[in-house]
Design an enzyme around this catalytic site. Structure first.
Site, PDB file in Angstrom:
ATOM      1  N   ARG A  28       0.829  -1.224   0.000  1.00 50.12           N
ATOM      2  CA  ARG A  28       0.000   0.000   0.000  1.00 50.12           C
ATOM      3  C   ARG A  28       0.855   1.263   0.000  1.00 50.12           C
ATOM      4  O   ARG A  28       0.440   2.293   0.530  1.00 50.12           O
ATOM      5  CB  ARG A  28      -0.943   0.037   1.214  1.00 50.12           C
ATOM      6  CG  ARG A  28      -1.927  -1.104   1.245  1.00 50.12           C
ATOM      7  CD  ARG A  28      -2.710  -1.113   2.553  1.00 50.12           C
ATOM      8  NE  ARG A  28      -3.472  -2.337   2.690  1.00 50.12           N
ATOM      9  CZ  ARG A  28      -4.745  -2.476   2.375  1.00 50.12           C
ATOM     10  NH1 ARG A  28      -5.418  -1.481   1.888  1.00 50.12           N
ATOM     11  NH2 ARG A  28      -5.354  -3.650   2.534  1.00 50.12           N
ATOM     12  N   ARG A  32      -3.568   6.443   0.096  1.00 47.55           N
ATOM     13  CA  ARG A  32      -4.095   7.581   0.863  1.00 47.55           C
ATOM     14  C   ARG A  32      -3.227   8.046   2.009  1.00 47.55           C
ATOM     15  O   ARG A  32      -3.533   9.057   2.624  1.00 47.55           O
ATOM     16  CB  ARG A  32      -5.506   7.276   1.359  1.00 47.55           C
ATOM     17  CG  ARG A  32      -5.565   6.067   2.256  1.00 47.55           C
ATOM     18  CD  ARG A  32      -7.008   5.606   2.460  1.00 47.55           C
ATOM     19  NE  ARG A  32      -6.951   4.256   2.999  1.00 47.55           N
ATOM     20  CZ  ARG A  32      -7.863   3.725   3.779  1.00 47.55           C
ATOM     21  NH1 ARG A  32      -8.932   4.395   4.084  1.00 47.55           N
ATOM     22  NH2 ARG A  32      -7.717   2.506   4.238  1.00 47.55           N
ATOM     23  N   ARG A  41      -6.262  12.288  -6.236  1.00 49.32           N
ATOM     24  CA  ARG A  41      -7.439  11.453  -6.357  1.00 49.32           C
ATOM     25  C   ARG A  41      -8.744  12.221  -6.441  1.00 49.32           C
ATOM     26  O   ARG A  41      -9.643  11.860  -7.204  1.00 49.32           O
ATOM     27  CB  ARG A  41      -7.528  10.501  -5.146  1.00 49.32           C
ATOM     28  CG  ARG A  41      -7.049   9.109  -5.373  1.00 49.32           C
ATOM     29  CD  ARG A  41      -7.917   8.338  -6.332  1.00 49.32           C
ATOM     30  NE  ARG A  41      -9.268   8.149  -5.832  1.00 49.32           N
ATOM     31  CZ  ARG A  41      -9.624   7.336  -4.866  1.00 49.32           C
ATOM     32  NH1 ARG A  41      -8.716   6.594  -4.278  1.00 49.32           N
ATOM     33  NH2 ARG A  41     -10.871   7.234  -4.487  1.00 49.32           N
ATOM     34  N   ASP A  77      -5.931  -3.074  -8.217  1.00 48.90           N
ATOM     35  CA  ASP A  77      -6.643  -3.739  -7.119  1.00 48.90           C
ATOM     36  C   ASP A  77      -6.990  -5.156  -7.556  1.00 48.90           C
ATOM     37  O   ASP A  77      -7.215  -5.410  -8.744  1.00 48.90           O
ATOM     38  CB  ASP A  77      -7.915  -2.966  -6.769  1.00 48.90           C
ATOM     39  CG  ASP A  77      -8.527  -3.430  -5.453  1.00 48.90           C
ATOM     40  OD1 ASP A  77      -8.260  -2.797  -4.421  1.00 48.90           O
ATOM     41  OD2 ASP A  77      -9.231  -4.450  -5.458  1.00 48.90           O
ATOM     42  N   TYR A 154     -14.781 -12.045  -1.701  1.00 49.17           N
ATOM     43  CA  TYR A 154     -15.595 -10.855  -1.967  1.00 49.17           C
ATOM     44  C   TYR A 154     -16.781 -11.199  -2.864  1.00 49.17           C
ATOM     45  O   TYR A 154     -17.902 -10.750  -2.642  1.00 49.17           O
ATOM     46  CB  TYR A 154     -14.735  -9.753  -2.598  1.00 49.17           C
ATOM     47  CG  TYR A 154     -13.563  -9.372  -1.707  1.00 49.17           C
ATOM     48  CD1 TYR A 154     -13.790  -8.761  -0.478  1.00 49.17           C
ATOM     49  CD2 TYR A 154     -12.251  -9.655  -2.067  1.00 49.17           C
ATOM     50  CE1 TYR A 154     -12.738  -8.433   0.365  1.00 49.17           C
ATOM     51  CE2 TYR A 154     -11.195  -9.332  -1.226  1.00 49.17           C
ATOM     52  CZ  TYR A 154     -11.444  -8.726  -0.017  1.00 49.17           C
ATOM     53  OH  TYR A 154     -10.401  -8.410   0.818  1.00 49.17           O
TER      54      TYR A 154
END
Lengths: 319, 319
Positions: A28, A32, A41, A77, A154
């Site tokens: 990561r 963010r 973004r 992703d 998911y």
């Protein structure tokens, strides 16, 4: 003279070669935690950002510029293929992937059509843009894909909601589960092959939730698919990295799957992982929660891990 | 003739002695999976039910009657001491422990006063009632207590909300964390000593979230307290069982803590745990999620584990 990427400390370490210093990159690292990323973004969804190769290229490069990390990882992703085939998945900030109509039985399998090269052309374009930017400084670029059990968690649960529905499928409808995992394996291979063709010099495969399965389910429902993905990547001539969490009960079996590198979490001493993973390089081991404490604690923990690695490598060589 | 509880298969197995068949009991065997328990409980909180020795005795005995399990475990909870000293904790159905005013700094430590014997008199009375009922059939009774990191995770986070606040305390305020863990260790020892005095023939210590810590935090913030608790229980002459999840990266170090039995989760093959835990008996290993699938799958998985244990024990003896 332009440094050759093949001689970078990261790619040498992936191949188990001697390095002058331990290469560093972060899970990561793009994202963010960086102010420049938040500025870049704006308010759109992360899947929209990934769909914009110029933006995704910039997000990939930001941590390379700020930290001088030894590898870039493509801003993408693991649910990108599901999204690309119109399965209906979004990534909600603070929540993670959310699926509108999850897979609940064999009748839902048709909704997972084969991934075509064109479906992930935007990620390939990002890789091309990044590779061009990095060509000057010899920093390697890592591509990524999700492995079947993790992506299925998911697709079947509908989000980050545990594993009970998917595990119940393993027990009650093993044929449906295998058909789903086969489809997701094929999608992962297409996804990663496209990134390699576009210039990725390594690939990391995320079976993030491997640690949730027992040995019987791993042997039947995860390991065979992981071995297929590892073989497909290695055929393309780039190192393939395996990432999972909670692997302390299974390292010896993971060592046999054909990955060049295993990326471990903090749940075991790294020198134990080194000893239990003959033939693979080992990376990782820092509990990122330490970043919430004082800077000194984070630096101390990182240095302890590097020292444990260096001591283990030396002990290994001196044998 | 009344069978001697000391000769029960469970207590013999706890001591590493030969048994005629593998003893069986279940985590959470007392509780809401049983219709007779739901009828008994009505609508009150579980801490109210635990506070009623007659009701708690009946809940403890229900699974023994229904399943003929080889051990009873006292119907109690690891947050009972926090509740008993008026710290302000409730157990909310479907949510778990909820704390109104969590520990957030050294100023909150005074709110955790020492646990007195009288504070847990209701649990001791439950144990006395159960022991009396079980005296006729030689079924042993297991007492329980929570270990410091796990109990602190509720006290500091305010509930089952991850571990970031508690981990940040380890990094930023280690003295506060040690003071908290010392208090919780003393409370665990009082709690378990009272249960043993009342007739519990074994004790299980729940450091359920041990697997969330890295080796450095385990060595500083968990293992020393676990060793103190194990020693205190062994001094009372009863076997002490350690329970944790996600232990696959740390078994060799857990083996050194002084527990007679280690209760593992499903995240490693049980024969590997057997080999990595010299000197301790091993129990557990079934992923309870299998109970959501068809009955055949659950029976098959349970039998595979028993077979793996029996094979491992035989291989071990034949060496």
């Amino acid at each position: 003279m332009v440094p050759a990427v093949e001689e970078s400390s990261f790619l040498r370490a992936c191949r188990g070669a001697t390095v002058g210093r331990v290469p560093v990159w972060f899970m990561r690292q793009a994202g963010r935690s960086l102010p420049e990323y938040r500025a870049l973004r704006g308010s759109g969804s992360i899947l929209q950002a990934i769909a914009d190769p110029a933006l995704a290229c910039e997000a990939t490069l930001q941590p390379v510029r700020r930290y001088g990390v030894d590898a870039a990882i493509v801003f993408s992703d693991i649910v990108v293929p599901l999204h690309a085939i119109g399965f209906g998945v979004d990534v909600v900030p603070g929540t993670g992937p959310v699926v509108a109509s999850p897979v609940r039985g064999p009748g839902d399998l048709d909704r997972i059509r084969p991934l075509e090269e064109d479906d992930v052309a935007h990620v390939a374009e990002t890789v091309r843009l990044v590779a061009k930017e990095l060509a000057g400084d010899g920093t390697p670029l890592i591509g990524l894909a999700g492995a079947p059990f993790t992506v299925a968690s998911y697709a079947v649960e509908g989000g980050s909601q545990g594993f009970t529905r998917l595990k119940t499928m393993l027990y009650a409808e093993p044929k449906t589960a295998h058909a789903l995992f086969d489809k997701l394996t094929r999608a992962a291979i297409v996804q990663i092959e496209e990134q390699i063709a576009a210039g990725a010099e390594a690939a990391q495969i995320f079976e993030s939730w491997l640690g949730e399965l027992d040995r019987y389910d791993l042997e039947e429902f995860s390991f065979p698919y992981l071995a297929r993905i590892a073989e497909a990547v290695r055929k393309k001539g780039v190192p393939v990295i395996f990432f999972g969490t909670g692997m302390g009960g299974h390292l010896e079996r993971i060592a046999a799957l054909g990955f060049d590198v295993v990326s471990i979490d903090w749940r075991m001493p790294i020198e134990d992982a080194r000893a239990r993973l003959p033939g693979a390089a080992v990376q990782g081991n820092l509990d990122s929660t330490v970043l919430l404490g004082p800077k000194e604690a984070a630096v101390d923990r990182a240095l302890r891990i590097v020292k444990a690695v260096v001591d283990a490598v030396h002990a290994f060589k001196w044998k």
